[in-house]
Write a protein that holds these residues in place. Structure first.
Motif, PDB file in Angstrom:
ATOM      1  N   ARG A 141     -35.914 -50.582 -34.449  1.00  0.00           N
ATOM      2  CA  ARG A 141     -35.131 -50.000 -33.356  1.00  0.00           C
ATOM      3  C   ARG A 141     -34.267 -48.846 -33.843  1.00  0.00           C
ATOM      4  O   ARG A 141     -34.048 -47.877 -33.119  1.00  0.00           O
ATOM      5  CB  ARG A 141     -34.258 -51.059 -32.722  1.00  0.00           C
ATOM      6  N   ALA A 142     -33.744 -48.971 -35.051  1.00  0.00           N
ATOM      7  CA  ALA A 142     -32.906 -47.895 -35.600  1.00  0.00           C
ATOM      8  C   ALA A 142     -33.723 -46.611 -35.657  1.00  0.00           C
ATOM      9  O   ALA A 142     -33.213 -45.520 -35.448  1.00  0.00           O
ATOM     10  CB  ALA A 142     -32.411 -48.281 -36.982  1.00  0.00           C
ATOM     11  N   LYS A 143     -35.013 -46.762 -35.921  1.00  0.00           N
ATOM     12  CA  LYS A 143     -35.884 -45.597 -36.022  1.00  0.00           C
ATOM     13  C   LYS A 143     -36.288 -45.082 -34.637  1.00  0.00           C
ATOM     14  O   LYS A 143     -36.204 -43.889 -34.362  1.00  0.00           O
ATOM     15  CB  LYS A 143     -37.137 -45.982 -36.819  1.00  0.00           C
ATOM     16  N   ASP A 144     -36.695 -46.029 -33.760  1.00  0.00           N
ATOM     17  CA  ASP A 144     -37.261 -45.625 -32.468  1.00  0.00           C
ATOM     18  C   ASP A 144     -36.216 -45.323 -31.407  1.00  0.00           C
ATOM     19  O   ASP A 144     -36.491 -44.624 -30.444  1.00  0.00           O
ATOM     20  CB  ASP A 144     -38.172 -46.740 -31.914  1.00  0.00           C
ATOM     21  N   ASP A 145     -35.049 -45.922 -31.532  1.00  0.00           N
ATOM     22  CA  ASP A 145     -34.052 -45.789 -30.474  1.00  0.00           C
ATOM     23  C   ASP A 145     -32.670 -45.665 -31.122  1.00  0.00           C
ATOM     24  O   ASP A 145     -31.864 -46.592 -31.099  1.00  0.00           O
ATOM     25  CB  ASP A 145     -34.142 -47.029 -29.550  1.00  0.00           C
TER      26      ASP A 145
ATOM     27  N   ASP B 277     -29.975 -44.099 -30.390  1.00  0.00           N
ATOM     28  CA  ASP B 277     -28.769 -44.247 -29.553  1.00  0.00           C
ATOM     29  C   ASP B 277     -28.484 -45.713 -29.259  1.00  0.00           C
ATOM     30  O   ASP B 277     -27.357 -46.180 -29.367  1.00  0.00           O
ATOM     31  CB  ASP B 277     -28.943 -43.503 -28.229  1.00  0.00           C
ATOM     32  N   GLY B 278     -29.548 -46.437 -28.860  1.00  0.00           N
ATOM     33  CA  GLY B 278     -29.394 -47.864 -28.585  1.00  0.00           C
ATOM     34  C   GLY B 278     -28.921 -48.593 -29.840  1.00  0.00           C
ATOM     35  O   GLY B 278     -28.047 -49.456 -29.785  1.00  0.00           O
ATOM     36  N   TYR B 279     -29.469 -48.186 -30.955  1.00  0.00           N
ATOM     37  CA  TYR B 279     -29.087 -48.833 -32.206  1.00  0.00           C
ATOM     38  C   TYR B 279     -27.624 -48.561 -32.537  1.00  0.00           C
ATOM     39  O   TYR B 279     -26.906 -49.445 -33.007  1.00  0.00           O
ATOM     40  CB  TYR B 279     -29.991 -48.382 -33.352  1.00  0.00           C
ATOM     41  N   ALA B 280     -27.186 -47.338 -32.260  1.00  0.00           N
ATOM     42  CA  ALA B 280     -25.784 -46.990 -32.536  1.00  0.00           C
ATOM     43  C   ALA B 280     -24.856 -47.873 -31.696  1.00  0.00           C
ATOM     44  O   ALA B 280     -23.822 -48.347 -32.179  1.00  0.00           O
ATOM     45  CB  ALA B 280     -25.532 -45.516 -32.244  1.00  0.00           C
ATOM     46  N   THR B 281     -25.239 -48.113 -30.441  1.00  0.00           N
ATOM     47  CA  THR B 281     -24.430 -48.990 -29.596  1.00  0.00           C
ATOM     48  C   THR B 281     -24.405 -50.402 -30.169  1.00  0.00           C
ATOM     49  O   THR B 281     -23.358 -51.039 -30.265  1.00  0.00           O
ATOM     50  CB  THR B 281     -25.006 -49.031 -28.164  1.00  0.00           C
ATOM     51  N   PHE B 282     -25.587 -50.871 -30.563  1.00  0.00           N
ATOM     52  CA  PHE B 282     -25.665 -52.189 -31.204  1.00  0.00           C
ATOM     53  C   PHE B 282     -24.728 -52.235 -32.404  1.00  0.00           C
ATOM     54  O   PHE B 282     -23.957 -53.174 -32.581  1.00  0.00           O
ATOM     55  CB  PHE B 282     -27.106 -52.469 -31.660  1.00  0.00           C
ATOM     56  N   TRP B 283     -24.782 -51.189 -33.227  1.00  0.00           N
ATOM     57  CA  TRP B 283     -23.968 -51.184 -34.437  1.00  0.00           C
ATOM     58  C   TRP B 283     -22.476 -51.194 -34.091  1.00  0.00           C
ATOM     59  O   TRP B 283     -21.672 -51.863 -34.740  1.00  0.00           O
ATOM     60  CB  TRP B 283     -24.313 -49.997 -35.336  1.00  0.00           C
ATOM     61  N   GLY B 284     -22.125 -50.466 -33.045  1.00  0.00           N
ATOM     62  CA  GLY B 284     -20.733 -50.466 -32.609  1.00  0.00           C
ATOM     63  C   GLY B 284     -20.261 -51.870 -32.235  1.00  0.00           C
ATOM     64  O   GLY B 284     -19.132 -52.247 -32.489  1.00  0.00           O
ATOM     65  N   HIS B 285     -21.164 -52.665 -31.643  1.00  0.00           N
ATOM     66  CA  HIS B 285     -20.790 -54.024 -31.249  1.00  0.00           C
ATOM     67  C   HIS B 285     -20.758 -54.990 -32.435  1.00  0.00           C
ATOM     68  O   HIS B 285     -19.851 -55.795 -32.563  1.00  0.00           O
ATOM     69  CB  HIS B 285     -21.791 -54.577 -30.228  1.00  0.00           C
ATOM     70  N   PHE B 286     -21.772 -54.927 -33.263  1.00  0.00           N
ATOM     71  CA  PHE B 286     -21.952 -55.996 -34.248  1.00  0.00           C
ATOM     72  C   PHE B 286     -21.931 -55.537 -35.697  1.00  0.00           C
ATOM     73  O   PHE B 286     -22.059 -56.357 -36.609  1.00  0.00           O
ATOM     74  CB  PHE B 286     -23.273 -56.731 -33.961  1.00  0.00           C
ATOM     75  N   GLY B 287     -21.781 -54.231 -35.915  1.00  0.00           N
ATOM     76  CA  GLY B 287     -21.828 -53.704 -37.275  1.00  0.00           C
ATOM     77  C   GLY B 287     -20.819 -54.348 -38.198  1.00  0.00           C
ATOM     78  O   GLY B 287     -21.103 -54.622 -39.368  1.00  0.00           O
ATOM     79  N   GLU B 288     -19.635 -54.613 -37.631  1.00  0.00           N
ATOM     80  CA  GLU B 288     -18.578 -55.165 -38.461  1.00  0.00           C
ATOM     81  C   GLU B 288     -18.999 -56.523 -39.035  1.00  0.00           C
ATOM     82  O   GLU B 288     -18.693 -56.843 -40.179  1.00  0.00           O
ATOM     83  CB  GLU B 288     -17.306 -55.300 -37.628  1.00  0.00           C
TER      84      GLU B 288
END
Ligand code: ADP
Ligand code: MG
Length: 626
Positions: free
Chosen positions: A352-356, A358-369
């Protein structure tokens, strides 16, 4: 009859009353979701019974075909939803149907009240659990009999401030909920309509939902169906049911592992960040089933801690049905499943990080920590997690950068990945330590999550590049060309600062480790740095806050030779350096600058009153005396 059987009236908890008011007055157009909520509760009740029945077979007895039944009485205008699940005793009726236990629902009530809208679409999105019955009914009667007891209890309410509890009627274990439908809710007496609603929202429920002789749903576990057979809408409904969530899942992973160990898994990555991701008692949300029977809510060890945002189901073919909590701990089958599951999830995230992006960035914002804990906690997959990590950096504004992005932008002379850590993202981004790097166009990772110090300390390198804090050791920036030499750049007239440094050292004495000229400053006059072998300033402060460390180590004060104030001081010391009064004034400035550097670090001053006095004196000196 004892007096425990007489009817008692209770007031609803204040939040419930407010919720009911919102529910009753809402013009919410999809009010058919009340059925999803009641069916979901009935299904949970059957799961609980089956689970407790593992230990105590008497609870199930010969009534082992768990099911949910709908019945309509057109003359009486009632719809009844019943189940032969765990049931509730009197205290449970009061606790479960008179209060809001879930903080999520309480938060929802608050959000609704603040929005002040009657047609609020939030209701449909959140679902309001049992209380949604009052969207379609003006009176609700619940009869329940807890498994293993002979007494039935009745809960009854018109949803207006209070409810009554007393003796009830049920021939056997379970719960019946009778909805006395509102005048405008006759559609829910229609069998066809009920079938349609059940298939739309509750098809994933694994036990039969019956209306007379007909079973309305497919009544097979969703995770056992073929991947291609499950629609996006079914995923959403199932996710909301098992996760007790209101959002849309961002990703689902559905697979079947065959081989040495066999299991089916259906996992979801939520679309939003739960409020309790960092609560110490927070657990993952992957339920364990054994051959379609629910056995554990969230067994330890099934999911690594850093993936605790996952929701879903794992269904094992290998574990025994009566597996106990103790047996689950350190169980080799569980460990194998965890490995497989972790690999799958990381693989999906990489894809997903590769294909999407923007979506991945949102995911990372939520759960990256939370994910970043995996860098040092997961010996096997830590490197992959590091590759998945995204960072704010000094050159990318609001965007996220991966370490691979960072490395691709490194200067030819650069051999380290620079970072700065602090607790406030804004303060970190504005730190004076970054000035010299900005001037030379060198990117710096901006780290402001508490976990950052830990993975950085335990990570040797990425792609062969070491991590280096810009607040520790020498900056070594001389080797980099400055990005833009301004046309009007002055010839290199950097003054000889040695006499000034000597005077600063004399004044500050033991408070600092050293005073030296800085390469890392461009606009600011001073900053504090840690010595090469000392602990990074932010890490040390964190450890002190957590009482892991007592004494603070001494810092090096760096001063910017190009700063106008420093230039003026250098000139003064040169011409007037022997004058005792002038030495004292420069000494005062040294102390002021030191305190100022501490403030920029977010540190407390040792003597704020002293700082204020010096500051006022220094300001006054700038004006003619009157
Ligand atoms: P939630 O399902 O999210 O906990 P609800 O408002 O839907 O919230 O239900 C509140 C509680 O009431 C449930 O957690 C459960 O303990 C109890 N409950 C509701 N319906 C039933 C039922 N049919 N059988 C047993 N318990 C039930
Ligand atoms: Mg519920």
């Amino acid at each position: 009859m004892t007096d425990t059987k007489t009817q008692e009236t209770h007031a609803f908890q204040a939040e419930v009353s407010r919720l009911l008011e919102i529910v009753a007055h809402s013009l919410y157009s999809e009010r058919q979701v009340f059925l999803r909520e009641l069916v979901s509760n009935a299904s949970d009740a059957c799961d609980k019974l089956r689970f407790l029945g593992q230990q105590d077979a008497k609870l199930i007895g010969d009534d082992s075909e768990l099911r949910i039944e709908l019945a309509v009485d057109k003359a009486a205008r009632t719809l009844t939803v019943s189940d032969n699940g765990i049931g509730m005793d009197k205290d449970e009726l009061v606790a479960n149907l008179g209060t809001i236990a879930r903080s999520g629902t309480a938060a929802f009530v608050k959000a609704m009240e603040e929005s002040q809208r009657k047609d609020n679409p939030l209701i449909g999105q959140f679902g309001v659990g049992f209380y949604s019955a009052f969207m379609v009914a003006d009176r609700v009667t619940v009869d329940s009999r807890k498994a293993g007891t002979d007494a039935a209890w009745r809960w009854e309410s018109d949803g207006k401030g209070s409810y009554a509890v007393g003796a009830g009627e049920r021939a056997s274990r379970g719960t019946s909920i009778v909805l006395h439908l509102k005048d405008d809710a006759a559609e829910f007496l229609d069998e066809g309509r009920l079938g349609e609603i059940v298939r739309r929202y509750s098809d994933h429920i694994a036990i039969p939902i019956k209306l007379g002789e007909t079973t309305l749903n497919r009544a097979s576990a969703l995770w056992m169906r073929a991947k291609a057979d499950v629609t996006a809408e079914q995923h959403t409904e199932f996710y909301r049911h098992i996760a007790h969530a209101f959002d849309e899942p961002w990703a689902n992973l559905h697979w079947r592992a065959e081989g040495v160990i066999e299991y089916s898994a259906l996992l979801y990555v939520p679309g939003s960040r739960p409020f309790d991701l960092f609560a110490p008692e927070r657990r993952h949300g992957v339920k364990l089933y054994v051959r379609r029977v629910f056995v554990n809510e969230a067994p330890e060890g099934l999911v690594p801690r850093y993936l605790r945002f996952l929701r879903g189901v794992v269904d094992s073919e290998d574990l025994p049905l009566n597996v106990s909590r103790e047996m689950l701990q350190n169980n080799p089958v569980i460990a194998k499943i965890r490995q497989g599951l972790t690999g799958r999830v990381l693989g999906e995230l990489e894809k997903r990080a590769k294909d999407d992006a923007d979506g991945y960035a949102t995911f990372w914002g939520h759960f990256g920590e939370a994910m970043k804990e995996g860098i040092f906690e997961d010996a096997e997959h830590g490197k992959r997690v590091l590759g998945l990590a995204r960072f704010r950096t000094s050159t990318q504004g609001d965007g996220w950068a991966s370490l691979a992005d960072y490395v691709s932008r490194m200067k030819p002379e650069q051999d380290a990945i620079y970072y700065i850590a602090g607790d406030d993202p804004k303060a970190v981004a504005a730190s004076p330590h970054l000035e010299g790097f900005a001037k030379r166009g060198i990117e710096v990772l901006l780290l402001s999550d508490p976990v950052d110090e830990f993975w950085v300390a335990q990570t040797d390198a990425f792609d062969g590049k070491k991590f280096k804090s810009v607040t520790r050791g020498a900056a070594d920036l001389a080797k980099f060309a400055e990005a833009e030499k301004k046309d009007d750049a002055k010839p290199d007239d950097t003054p000889d600062v040695a006499p000034l440094l000597a005077l600063f050292r004399l004044t500050l004495g033991d408070t600092v480790k050293d005073v030296r000229a800085s390469e890392r400053l461009a606009e600011s006059a001073v900053c504090l740095v840690a010595d090469e072998n000392d602990m990074d300033i932010h890490l040390e402060r964190m450890l002190r806050q957590h009482k892991q460390l007592k004494a603070a180590s001494k810092r090096i004060l760096e001063i910017n030779p190009a700063h106008p104030l420093v230039r003026a001081l250098v000139a003064t010391v040169k011409t007037d350096g022997e004058n005792a009064a002038m030495q004292a004034r420069v000494g005062d400035v040294a102390k002021l600058l030191y305190d100022q550097a501490r403030l920029v670090e977010g540190d407390k001053l040792e003597d704020p009153a002293d700082f204020a006095r010096r500051m006022a004196a220094a300001l006054a000196a700038g004006f003619p005396a009157h």
